[in-house]
Design a protein around this motif. Sequence first.
Motif, PDB file in Angstrom:
ATOM      1  N   LEU A 577      51.110  33.242  32.344  1.00 16.93           N
ATOM      2  CA  LEU A 577      51.784  32.617  31.325  1.00 16.93           C
ATOM      3  C   LEU A 577      52.656  31.712  32.078  1.00 16.93           C
ATOM      4  O   LEU A 577      52.806  30.470  31.633  1.00 16.93           O
ATOM      5  N   LEU A 578      53.073  32.220  33.155  1.00 19.80           N
ATOM      6  CA  LEU A 578      53.968  31.304  34.070  1.00 19.80           C
ATOM      7  C   LEU A 578      53.518  29.996  34.463  1.00 19.80           C
ATOM      8  O   LEU A 578      53.962  28.870  34.678  1.00 19.80           O
ATOM      9  N   ASN A 579      52.233  30.269  34.942  1.00 13.08           N
ATOM     10  CA  ASN A 579      51.253  29.409  35.501  1.00 13.08           C
ATOM     11  C   ASN A 579      51.027  28.162  34.463  1.00 13.08           C
ATOM     12  O   ASN A 579      50.626  27.103  34.616  1.00 13.08           O
ATOM     13  N   TYR A 580      50.864  28.682  33.279  1.00 16.39           N
ATOM     14  CA  TYR A 580      50.472  27.863  32.069  1.00 16.39           C
ATOM     15  C   TYR A 580      51.477  26.900  31.973  1.00 16.39           C
ATOM     16  O   TYR A 580      50.976  25.411  31.848  1.00 16.39           O
ATOM     17  N   PHE A 581      52.905  26.802  32.128  1.00 21.53           N
ATOM     18  CA  PHE A 581      53.724  25.703  31.939  1.00 21.53           C
ATOM     19  C   PHE A 581      53.721  24.724  33.184  1.00 21.53           C
ATOM     20  O   PHE A 581      53.874  23.711  32.902  1.00 21.53           O
ATOM     21  N   LYS A 582      53.377  25.411  34.415  1.00 16.77           N
ATOM     22  CA  LYS A 582      53.142  24.347  35.326  1.00 16.77           C
ATOM     23  C   LYS A 582      51.849  23.692  35.077  1.00 16.77           C
ATOM     24  O   LYS A 582      51.587  22.245  35.492  1.00 16.77           O
ATOM     25  N   TYR A 583      50.656  24.208  34.613  1.00 18.89           N
ATOM     26  CA  TYR A 583      49.503  23.371  34.418  1.00 18.89           C
ATOM     27  C   TYR A 583      49.582  22.375  33.341  1.00 18.89           C
ATOM     28  O   TYR A 583      49.086  21.398  33.361  1.00 18.89           O
ATOM     29  N   ILE A 584      50.531  22.468  32.316  1.00 17.31           N
ATOM     30  CA  ILE A 584      50.174  21.827  31.165  1.00 17.31           C
ATOM     31  C   ILE A 584      50.994  20.637  31.377  1.00 17.31           C
ATOM     32  O   ILE A 584      51.077  19.609  30.645  1.00 17.31           O
TER      33      ILE A 584
END
Length: 585
Positions: A577-584
């Motif tokens: 989940l935390l990596n999701y916000f970095k990715y998008i």
Amino acid sequence: MIYPKIPLAQTVVQLCKAENIKHIVLSPGSRNAPLTIGFTHDDFFTCYSIVDERCAAFFALGIAQNIQHPVVLVCSSGSALLNYYPAIAEAFYSDIPLVVLSADRPKYLIGIGDGQTINQEDVYKNHILYSANLKLDIKNLPKTNDDEPAIIKSIENKLERFLGIKQEIQDANETEINTALNKAIIKKGPVHINVPFEEPLYETVDNLSVDVTIDDIEKKIKKVDEFIIQECFEDWNNAPKKMVLVGVNQPNAIEQQWLDELAKDDSVVVFTETTSNLHHEAFFPSIDKIIAPLSDDEFKALQPDILITFGGLIVSKKIKAFLRTYKPKHHWHIDEKKANDTFFCLEKHIKQDPNQFFETFLSRMTHFVKSDYKPLWRSVKQHRQEAHEAYIKDIPFSDFKVFNTVFKSLPNDSVLQLGNSSTIRYAQLFDLNKTLHVFCNRGTSGIDGSTSTAIGYAVGSKQQTTFITGDLSFFYDSNALWNNYIPKNFRIIVINNQGGGIFRILPGHKNTDNFDNFFETKHDLTAKQLCAMYHFDYHTATNELQVKNKLKTFFDTSDKPKLLEVFTPRTVNDEVLLNYFKYIK
């Protein structure tokens, strides 16, 4: 027909009937026997017996959430009514009509050490629309003092005085009950009626001894001062950046023509949440997906000149943080009853139904302000969605992956009830099926009664209801399944990540004994035995393929309600989940 012998019990029951309040949720007890007798012997009412008062209250809340009309709760004296309190608070902040009827002992038996006795008057005083504390019926002729004139001591005058006092008490009680019921109906919230009874409690009669009168309810259409409308209109026409933010909202509450009008305007960005139940291809759902990765300059570009809000409470912490830091010049909230200054800049509380306001306001529009506000954020929205879909393809099996699969499988035109904490926040990241009606207990945002609420809603609805929840929320409210009214088409999906997964996302020292025990609450519980005890079909999945295969038939017709428990890797979910916000970004 059988009636309770006690006139006060008859009065309460008959006034509920006169106000067309049909759903009665009772918890077993002795002091409330006169009310139980009155409701359960009248075919007008649909009665439910729920042993656990906390579950009973949330069950009633679910029914009321669906029908938008008061549901009655009936309990015995003592701590029973304290167990209603979490649901009462939720109803208070979510504008859901509940009527609590708490049986009580007479005043002379309170404070002397009797069992099942507490101070019940005004017990919900900080979270209630109205508290009615009724007077005890008098059954015996009043005693006279020796120094009273002889004429007062005569049998005729004693009887006349007795009947007069009795009628005064009857009238006062009727007034209080009517006031409470009208508050619940008109203002949409919880009320409390405390009803004292003296023994014997179980006696019945064949005929009513009371004749009740209801107060007419007159709902006035509120008009906003023309000066305020004109002032709003002028500010609106001079603002190139307008934002509409919609909180919790009933399905189909806003007329389509006003949504279409807002959608035409390039100077207007409409942000909706999962619980807004409001859809348009030009609007912006999944707020967190759009704003979480923004830089300071991008936040300044998004900062609105005017913010219009309507609906209930907002889920997204990110939009709250944004609008508190980058405040709009004007904030107007549209609601007939109340306005929360959520962003610390509330300028106008427009006390109207949103449809009435938009009819007056938007019908005056002859042109739109030239602006690139919406086109800019429409391109951001498209980029975020493309990144969202690309990210999901590459991530390992996790909560995120499971929610993506589950949300795509939900039947059209069904009801989705969501648990609090992680579940509702994951839902905010997905563009859900527009035919779904979505609900969550966001008044107090507690995990304590989500399952009970979902079951109550399912009982009061003709639509299929699916409840998605985390493991802690599910086990916390497991007594919700102790319920004989659960429809066969009711479905529960438990995302079991062996603890409070949301705490792994929040700042803290993860992977320590202290964190595991006192924050995340690591466990190895499953729902299997609960399903066996409460007659649910039980299914499990531990990988993506199993989830997809189970969901293929999960919503098919069955002779029992079903529960699917999906086990996800506890220490992977937070990183995904935390990596999701970095990715998008």
